[in-house]
Design a protein around this motif. Structure first.
Motif, PDB file in Angstrom:
ATOM      1  N   PHE A 198       0.835  -1.202   0.000  1.00  0.00           N
ATOM      2  CA  PHE A 198       0.000   0.000   0.000  1.00  0.00           C
ATOM      3  C   PHE A 198       0.870   1.252   0.000  1.00  0.00           C
ATOM      4  N   ILE A 199       1.897   1.264   0.853  1.00  0.00           N
ATOM      5  CA  ILE A 199       2.772   2.438   0.941  1.00  0.00           C
ATOM      6  C   ILE A 199       3.466   2.702  -0.391  1.00  0.00           C
ATOM      7  N   ILE A 200       4.001   1.654  -1.017  1.00  0.00           N
ATOM      8  CA  ILE A 200       4.701   1.819  -2.293  1.00  0.00           C
ATOM      9  C   ILE A 200       3.753   2.349  -3.366  1.00  0.00           C
ATOM     10  N   GLU A 201       2.545   1.811  -3.394  1.00  0.00           N
ATOM     11  CA  GLU A 201       1.580   2.203  -4.421  1.00  0.00           C
ATOM     12  C   GLU A 201       1.041   3.617  -4.209  1.00  0.00           C
ATOM     13  N   ASN A 202       1.093   4.111  -2.980  1.00  0.00           N
ATOM     14  CA  ASN A 202       0.470   5.397  -2.667  1.00  0.00           C
ATOM     15  C   ASN A 202       1.467   6.488  -2.283  1.00  0.00           C
ATOM     16  N   THR A 203       2.733   6.263  -2.548  1.00  0.00           N
ATOM     17  CA  THR A 203       3.746   7.283  -2.285  1.00  0.00           C
ATOM     18  C   THR A 203       4.211   7.866  -3.612  1.00  0.00           C
ATOM     19  N   ASN A 204       4.187   9.162  -3.720  1.00  0.00           N
ATOM     20  CA  ASN A 204       4.593   9.849  -4.943  1.00  0.00           C
ATOM     21  C   ASN A 204       6.127   9.913  -5.001  1.00  0.00           C
ATOM     22  N   ASP A 205       6.707   8.898  -5.594  1.00  0.00           N
ATOM     23  CA  ASP A 205       8.165   8.786  -5.593  1.00  0.00           C
ATOM     24  C   ASP A 205       8.845   9.887  -6.390  1.00  0.00           C
ATOM     25  N   THR A 206       8.109  10.551  -7.281  1.00  0.00           N
ATOM     26  CA  THR A 206       8.734  11.629  -8.056  1.00  0.00           C
ATOM     27  C   THR A 206       9.192  12.777  -7.160  1.00  0.00           C
ATOM     28  N   VAL A 207       8.559  12.931  -5.992  1.00  0.00           N
ATOM     29  CA  VAL A 207       8.984  13.978  -5.061  1.00  0.00           C
ATOM     30  C   VAL A 207      10.430  13.747  -4.629  1.00  0.00           C
ATOM     31  N   PHE A 208      10.791  12.490  -4.352  1.00  0.00           N
ATOM     32  CA  PHE A 208      12.174  12.179  -3.979  1.00  0.00           C
ATOM     33  C   PHE A 208      13.102  12.258  -5.197  1.00  0.00           C
ATOM     34  N   ARG A 209      12.631  11.781  -6.336  1.00  0.00           N
ATOM     35  CA  ARG A 209      13.492  11.776  -7.527  1.00  0.00           C
ATOM     36  C   ARG A 209      13.821  13.187  -8.001  1.00  0.00           C
ATOM     37  N   ASP A 210      12.890  14.110  -7.789  1.00  0.00           N
ATOM     38  CA  ASP A 210      13.080  15.471  -8.308  1.00  0.00           C
ATOM     39  C   ASP A 210      13.549  16.469  -7.259  1.00  0.00           C
ATOM     40  N   GLU A 211      13.716  16.018  -5.996  1.00  0.00           N
ATOM     41  CA  GLU A 211      14.041  16.990  -4.945  1.00  0.00           C
ATOM     42  C   GLU A 211      15.398  17.637  -5.191  1.00  0.00           C
TER      43      GLU A 211
END
Length: 490
Positions: free
Chosen positions: A433-446
């Motif tokens: 659930f966490i993986i599917e609902n976390t916007n990973d682009t926030v970390f990739r683009d920080e």
């Protein structure tokens, strides 16, 4: 006996209410004693509080001398010729300190050593008593010695005396609900002690344990920020608690036990008959039962955070479990290299420092308690890191965290993380659930900077958070969190 309007308690189940002077309470005519029961909370008045009291007394002496000066009400539980203070110990203790400084060898404490049974074992009590004595000795001694006899001539209290402890706790709750606001924990204690009618031994035992758990008002934090939120934050119905919300949940919504002295329990990680089934071609299905053990430590009590709660014994045992669980998770050292040790190391590195938003820390701690309640230490280190991944998006994305941020984190998804944890059967369902609902682009683009243009460390909350993660994962040679999800999986 303490005389209240010249009446004495002589009958069973008798309540006497009236007024009496301070000096009459400690006259000890008839040989009674006055004590603070050992389950009472510590002495918490400090020098500032006592200074305010003395200033009020000074004004009275200067402007109203000879008139009665009321100092509120005192509640006594009377048994076997002794009086236990249910409510009023802070004021009486403070006045006895002033009397000791004013009269020294002729003070109440000096003349009635065996009758005044005020024993303070708590370090909090000892610290505050020393602070008050030092302050008064340094600043107020002369005034007290010159005016104390005038003061005690006028000092009076409303006094309620009962020989049923249950009545005393009940009156305490009613009085304080109408007067100065107490913390929710004070009301809950009184309410559920009243449920233990005719069982004074249990009342004393649970009251003593409650006050031990409530050091520094910890139980107010536990019920407000952890247990109430864990039970009530469901689906999109997420809002911050009021005291009325907490009292509704843990007073009126609690259930009356069906059988006295018996607490109903429900299936939990601590209460399951079987943990697996096996198939044998000759014998068919075989049930592998879980080991049955009688464990006395509170953390092992078979309760679930979201289960129904019964009044009285059930409530107190339930409370003990979650007080013990919280301290076990956040205040206990664990065996090195254990899952709990690894979680604690991560928590200390990333969440326990003062720079992290308190709103995010509270949400993090709430989720950890809910997870441990469901799965105990199984994969708890992994969950701690995935939880940070889930919450950390907001720390990275937002320059400021507000009280509504924690609500957004839970409410604005299709499903509430707390519900997912409570309803999951295995930890992997939570991780998915966490993986599917976390916007990973926030970390990739920080692009959060760690150094300023002069090469000096930037001391800002987002920079400190990023730096803490890079240090924990031993990636200090890198400048981005873009691979955070992969670091968790290693």
């Amino acid at each position: 006996m303490i005389k209240v309007k010249e009446m004495e308690i002589k009958e069973k189940n008798k309540i006497v209410a009236g007024t009496t002077l301070f000096k009459s309470i400690f006259a000890f005519e008839g040989g009674y004693s006055i004590k603070i029961p050992d389950y009472q909370r510590p002495y918490v008045w400090n020098a500032e509080k006592v200074d305010t009291l003395i200033n009020d007394l000074q004004y009275h002496v200067e402007h109203n001398s000879g008139q009665i000066y009321y100092m509120g009400s005192i509640l006594f539980f009377c048994q076997n010729g002794g009086y236990e203070i249910i409510d009023g110990q802070q004021r009486l203790t403070s006045l006895l300190i002033l009397d000791k400084i004013a009269n020294n060898g002729q003070s109440i404490l000096a003349k009635h050593t065996d009758k005044v049974q005020f024993f303070f074992n708590s370090p909090i009590s000892k610290k505050n008593i020393v602070e008050v004595k030092n302050f008064v000795n340094y600043y107020k001694t002369d005034w007290l010695q010159n005016n104390w006899n005038i003061v005690v001539t006028d000092l009076a209290f409303s006094v309620i005396v009962t020989n049923r402890q249950d009545d005393a706790f009940s009156f305490f709750e009613t009085q304080n609900n109408r007067g100065v606001k107490l913390g929710a924990a004070d009301y809950l204690k009184s309410f559920h002690l009243c449920e233990l009618r005719e069982e004074e031994g249990k009342q004393v035992a649970f009251a003593k344990q409650w006050d031990t758990n409530n050091t520094n008002q910890f139980l107010n934090y536990l019920f407000n920020k952890v247990i109430w939120r864990g039970r009530s934050w469901k689906g999109s119905n997420v809002w911050y608690e009021s005291q009325d919300d907490v009292l509704l949940e843990f007073q009126r919504k609690t259930r009356t036990p069906e059988i006295k002295n018996q607490v109903q329990i429900f299936p939990t990680v601590k209460n399951k008959i079987a943990h697996a089934i096996r198939y044998d071609e000759y014998d068919g299905i075989l049930l592998d039962t879980s080991p049955i053990a009688l464990k006395s430590h509170a953390i092992n009590y078979p309760f679930s955070l979201r289960q129904p709660i019964e009044k009285g014994i059930g409530f107190f045992l339930y409370s003990e479990r979650y007080a013990a669980m919280y301290h076990f998770l956040f205040n206990t050292e664990h065996s090195k290299n254990s899952e709990l040790f690894k979680f604690k190391e991560f928590y200390k590195a990333v969440y326990s420092h003062s720079g992290m938003s308190e709103y995010l820390k509270s949400l993090y701690r709430l989720c950890m308690v809910l997870y441990y309640d469901k799965f105990e230490s199984k994969d708890i280190d992994k969950f701690a890191k995935y939880l940070d991944y889930y919450i950390g998006v907001y720390r990275v994305e937002l320059s400021s965290i507000y009280d509504k941020t924690a609500i957004r984190i839970l409410r604005d998804k299709k499903q509430n993380l707390l519900d997912i944890i409570s309803q999951a059967f295995i930890p992997e369902q939570v991780f998915d659930f966490i993986i599917e609902n976390t916007n990973d682009t926030v970390f990739r683009d920080e692009t959060i900077p760690l150094l300023n243009e002069n090469g000096q460390l930037i001391n800002a909350v987002r920079s400190n958070y990023k730096r803490a993660l890079l240090k924990y994962y031993e990636k200090e040679d890198q400048t981005s969190l873009k691979a955070l999800k992969e670091w968790i999986k290693l």
